[in-house]
Design a protein around this motif. Structure first.
Motif, PDB file in Angstrom:
ATOM      1  N   SER A   1      40.094  32.011  38.282  1.00  0.00           N
ATOM      2  CA  SER A   1      41.350  32.300  38.289  1.00  0.00           C
ATOM      3  C   SER A   1      41.590  32.762  37.138  1.00  0.00           C
ATOM      4  N   GLY A   2      43.131  33.277  37.074  1.00  0.00           N
ATOM      5  CA  GLY A   2      43.427  33.217  36.264  1.00  0.00           C
ATOM      6  C   GLY A   2      44.675  32.347  35.705  1.00  0.00           C
ATOM      7  N   PRO A   3      45.628  32.199  34.369  1.00  0.00           N
ATOM      8  CA  PRO A   3      47.065  31.619  34.173  1.00  0.00           C
ATOM      9  C   PRO A   3      48.271  31.797  35.075  1.00  0.00           C
ATOM     10  N   TYR A   4      48.921  31.119  34.441  1.00  0.00           N
ATOM     11  CA  TYR A   4      49.893  31.359  35.549  1.00  0.00           C
ATOM     12  C   TYR A   4      51.291  32.615  35.429  1.00  0.00           C
ATOM     13  N   TRP A   5      50.582  33.509  34.640  1.00  0.00           N
ATOM     14  CA  TRP A   5      51.207  34.599  35.054  1.00  0.00           C
ATOM     15  C   TRP A   5      50.385  35.558  35.772  1.00  0.00           C
ATOM     16  N   LEU A   6      49.425  34.942  36.712  1.00  0.00           N
ATOM     17  CA  LEU A   6      48.694  35.891  37.087  1.00  0.00           C
ATOM     18  C   LEU A   6      48.134  35.507  38.557  1.00  0.00           C
ATOM     19  N   ARG A   7      48.375  35.971  39.397  1.00  0.00           N
ATOM     20  CA  ARG A   7      48.090  35.805  40.830  1.00  0.00           C
ATOM     21  C   ARG A   7      47.210  36.883  41.678  1.00  0.00           C
ATOM     22  N   THR A   8      46.747  36.298  42.846  1.00  0.00           N
ATOM     23  CA  THR A   8      45.597  37.197  42.824  1.00  0.00           C
ATOM     24  C   THR A   8      45.995  37.090  44.979  1.00  0.00           C
ATOM     25  N   ARG A   9      45.896  37.626  45.533  1.00  0.00           N
ATOM     26  CA  ARG A   9      45.655  38.513  47.155  1.00  0.00           C
ATOM     27  C   ARG A   9      44.247  38.644  47.385  1.00  0.00           C
ATOM     28  N   VAL A  10      44.252  38.222  49.055  1.00  0.00           N
ATOM     29  CA  VAL A  10      43.068  38.818  49.060  1.00  0.00           C
ATOM     30  C   VAL A  10      43.485  39.720  50.423  1.00  0.00           C
ATOM     31  N   VAL A  11      43.293  41.284  50.186  1.00  0.00           N
ATOM     32  CA  VAL A  11      43.936  41.822  51.627  1.00  0.00           C
ATOM     33  C   VAL A  11      43.456  42.691  52.411  1.00  0.00           C
ATOM     34  N   ASN A  12      43.903  43.496  53.171  1.00  0.00           N
ATOM     35  CA  ASN A  12      42.622  44.449  54.162  1.00  0.00           C
ATOM     36  C   ASN A  12      42.834  45.567  53.904  1.00  0.00           C
ATOM     37  N   PRO A  13      42.453  45.988  53.135  1.00  0.00           N
ATOM     38  CA  PRO A  13      43.063  47.396  52.199  1.00  0.00           C
ATOM     39  C   PRO A  13      43.459  48.966  53.363  1.00  0.00           C
ATOM     40  N   LEU A  14      43.195  48.679  54.747  1.00  0.00           N
ATOM     41  CA  LEU A  14      43.398  49.669  55.623  1.00  0.00           C
ATOM     42  C   LEU A  14      45.679  49.004  56.084  1.00  0.00           C
ATOM     43  N   THR A  15      45.749  47.629  56.396  1.00  0.00           N
ATOM     44  CA  THR A  15      47.149  47.791  56.384  1.00  0.00           C
ATOM     45  C   THR A  15      47.921  47.326  55.220  1.00  0.00           C
ATOM     46  N   GLY A  16      46.923  46.440  54.291  1.00  0.00           N
ATOM     47  CA  GLY A  16      48.290  46.010  53.018  1.00  0.00           C
ATOM     48  C   GLY A  16      47.587  44.733  53.191  1.00  0.00           C
ATOM     49  N   ASP A  17      47.957  44.132  54.561  1.00  0.00           N
ATOM     50  CA  ASP A  17      48.358  42.591  54.638  1.00  0.00           C
ATOM     51  C   ASP A  17      47.162  41.561  54.585  1.00  0.00           C
ATOM     52  N   ASP A  18      47.405  40.600  54.402  1.00  0.00           N
ATOM     53  CA  ASP A  18      46.742  39.387  53.854  1.00  0.00           C
ATOM     54  C   ASP A  18      46.081  39.147  54.758  1.00  0.00           C
TER      55      ASP A  18
ATOM     56  N   GLU B   1      38.784  47.315  43.803  1.00  0.00           N
ATOM     57  CA  GLU B   1      37.732  47.546  44.529  1.00  0.00           C
ATOM     58  C   GLU B   1      36.400  46.221  44.717  1.00  0.00           C
ATOM     59  N   ASP B   2      37.248  45.218  44.920  1.00  0.00           N
ATOM     60  CA  ASP B   2      36.392  44.819  44.412  1.00  0.00           C
ATOM     61  C   ASP B   2      36.610  43.676  45.687  1.00  0.00           C
ATOM     62  N   LEU B   3      35.591  43.460  46.312  1.00  0.00           N
ATOM     63  CA  LEU B   3      35.813  42.256  47.428  1.00  0.00           C
ATOM     64  C   LEU B   3      35.644  40.427  47.269  1.00  0.00           C
ATOM     65  N   GLY B   4      36.778  39.442  47.464  1.00  0.00           N
ATOM     66  CA  GLY B   4      36.526  38.506  47.427  1.00  0.00           C
ATOM     67  C   GLY B   4      36.881  37.348  48.864  1.00  0.00           C
ATOM     68  N   ILE B   5      36.582  36.387  48.285  1.00  0.00           N
ATOM     69  CA  ILE B   5      37.476  35.886  49.464  1.00  0.00           C
ATOM     70  C   ILE B   5      38.251  34.383  48.509  1.00  0.00           C
ATOM     71  N   GLU B   6      39.516  34.002  49.580  1.00  0.00           N
ATOM     72  CA  GLU B   6      40.401  33.200  49.078  1.00  0.00           C
ATOM     73  C   GLU B   6      40.413  31.636  49.124  1.00  0.00           C
ATOM     74  N   LYS B   7      39.794  31.120  48.178  1.00  0.00           N
ATOM     75  CA  LYS B   7      40.090  29.231  47.753  1.00  0.00           C
ATOM     76  C   LYS B   7      40.871  28.799  47.230  1.00  0.00           C
ATOM     77  N   ASN B   8      41.192  27.447  47.686  1.00  0.00           N
ATOM     78  CA  ASN B   8      41.591  26.517  47.206  1.00  0.00           C
ATOM     79  C   ASN B   8      41.914  26.474  45.670  1.00  0.00           C
ATOM     80  N   THR B   9      41.278  26.834  44.722  1.00  0.00           N
ATOM     81  CA  THR B   9      41.872  26.863  43.638  1.00  0.00           C
ATOM     82  C   THR B   9      41.554  28.411  43.022  1.00  0.00           C
ATOM     83  N   GLY B  10      41.137  29.452  44.039  1.00  0.00           N
ATOM     84  CA  GLY B  10      41.033  30.730  43.001  1.00  0.00           C
ATOM     85  C   GLY B  10      40.556  31.377  44.376  1.00  0.00           C
ATOM     86  N   PHE B  11      39.231  32.358  44.078  1.00  0.00           N
ATOM     87  CA  PHE B  11      38.574  32.624  44.606  1.00  0.00           C
ATOM     88  C   PHE B  11      37.313  33.307  44.528  1.00  0.00           C
ATOM     89  N   LEU B  12      36.623  33.542  45.667  1.00  0.00           N
ATOM     90  CA  LEU B  12      34.877  34.235  45.234  1.00  0.00           C
ATOM     91  C   LEU B  12      34.417  35.478  45.389  1.00  0.00           C
TER      92      LEU B  12
END
Length: 351
Positions: free
Chosen positions: A269-286, A312-323
């Protein structure tokens, strides 16, 4: 941004307000980005949330100068490592004040915690030996800000100074003083190999810490994550909960961390000035939470380039960040390539 980092307001409202403020600034002054946004139908009127800010594919940093200020006026240009085509991505920083503030504030919370200073061994070249490296600058900041006076570097143009490092490890083991090793992941693999040849291992004092970053693909023999952290524990005697991995990239101004690697993959996870989404790159949707997608980071410390980057990194969203799962392949890779093509066509115009 300096004020935003100091203010420590981690609310969604505060983040959204600052993100939209920076989007307006970058839309006005970063012309390639404006062209891309307009083609996407994303303007200052239509974008109402940080989640709607169009992400720039990371490879666009190799093709165009993404900068609000004139690139030639940059105080520092961080560059990605070389590629097979020899093209290096460039990230322009008119000043390093924001980058440095972001790094120091975040490093203090995530690595140093309740410690003010610690004796450090840096397993990476210094800034004189490897120029335009964001990692060299990052480690120099850690060394200068949080290292004791007897901290030092153990990598130079000849490689890892194994004899000197072994002497330092022996001193730390005997002194009982907490000790930290920081560097590229592949440097630790070289250290494992050298210690194994010599039949040596250490039990570093309580409170000792390790920070690794960057992986080891094509730089050393590869290990599974579990084997890597198991060897850190068995070879250096540092508990896996104190073995921290830093996830960063040249195209960002903020680093992300885990809270140790007792279990892998660890949640980052990052600090409060960075947030992360996990998206489908073909659609841009979460993608739905818990499903695999491509990471998009919205880093507000990227005030001069673009806040929002499609990695170009794969991940999975979790409650406190991402894998973090590794690099894109297959459909995800195709989606990222399409995103790069779309950006270049919009920014450069038809060829």
């Amino acid at each position: 941004m300096l004020h935003f980092i100091e203010n420590a307001d981690g609310s969604e409202e505060a983040f959204n307000k600052q993100a939209l403020y920076l989007f307006a600034y970058q839309y006005q002054h970063n012309r390639p980005y404006q062209s891309y946004c307009r083609q996407k139908g994303k303007t200052l009127r239509t974008v109402k949330s940080w989640r709607e800010i169009p992400p720039v594919p990371i490879n666009a940093f190799k093709e165009l100068p993404l900068s609000c200020e004139l690139p030639e006026r940059a105080e520092e240009i961080f560059m990605t490592s070389g590629t097979t085509k020899g093209i290096r991505g460039k990230h322009y920083h008119p000043t390093l004040e924001v980058y440095d503030k972001s790094m120091i504030s975040n490093f203090k919370e995530r690595f140093m915690k309740d410690m003010e200073k610690i004796r450090m061994a840096i397993l990476f070249p210094n800034e004189d030996n490897i120029q335009n490296s964001s990692l060299a600058h990052y480690l120099a900041l850690a060394y200068q800000t949080f290292g004791t006076d007897d901290s030092r570097y153990f990598v130079d143009n000849q490689g890892l100074q194994i004899k000197a490092l072994i002497g330092e490890l022996e001193h730390a083991e005997k002194s009982g003083e907490a000790f930290a090793l920081l560097g590229a992941s592949f440097s630790f693999v070289h250290l494992f190999d050298e210690l194994h040849k010599l039949g040596k291992s250490f039990s570093l004092p309580k409170g000792s810490k390790i920070l690794d970053t960057g992986g080891f693909k094509n730089q050393s023999r590869e290990l599974s994550l579990n084997d890597f952290y198991e060897q850190l524990g068995s070879t250096l005697g540092v508990d896996r909960s104190n073995c921290i991995n830093m996830y960063g990239m040249t195209e960002l101004s903020t680093q992300l961390y885990d809270w140790g690697n007792e279990k892998v993959p660890s949640i980052k996870s990052g600090p409060y000035w960075l947030r992360t989404r996990v998206v489908n790159p073909l659609t841009g949707d979460d993608v739905p939470k818990g499903e695999q997608g491509v990471l998009v980071h919205c880093d507000l410390a990227n005030y001069n380039s673009v806040t929002t980057v499609l990695t170009e990194d794969l991940g999975i969203e979790k409650n406190t960040g991402f894998l973090l799962l590794g690099r894109v392949q297959g459909t995800e890779a195709k989606g990222c390539s399409i995103a790069v093509d779309e950006f270049l066509k919009a920014a450069k115009g038809p060829s």
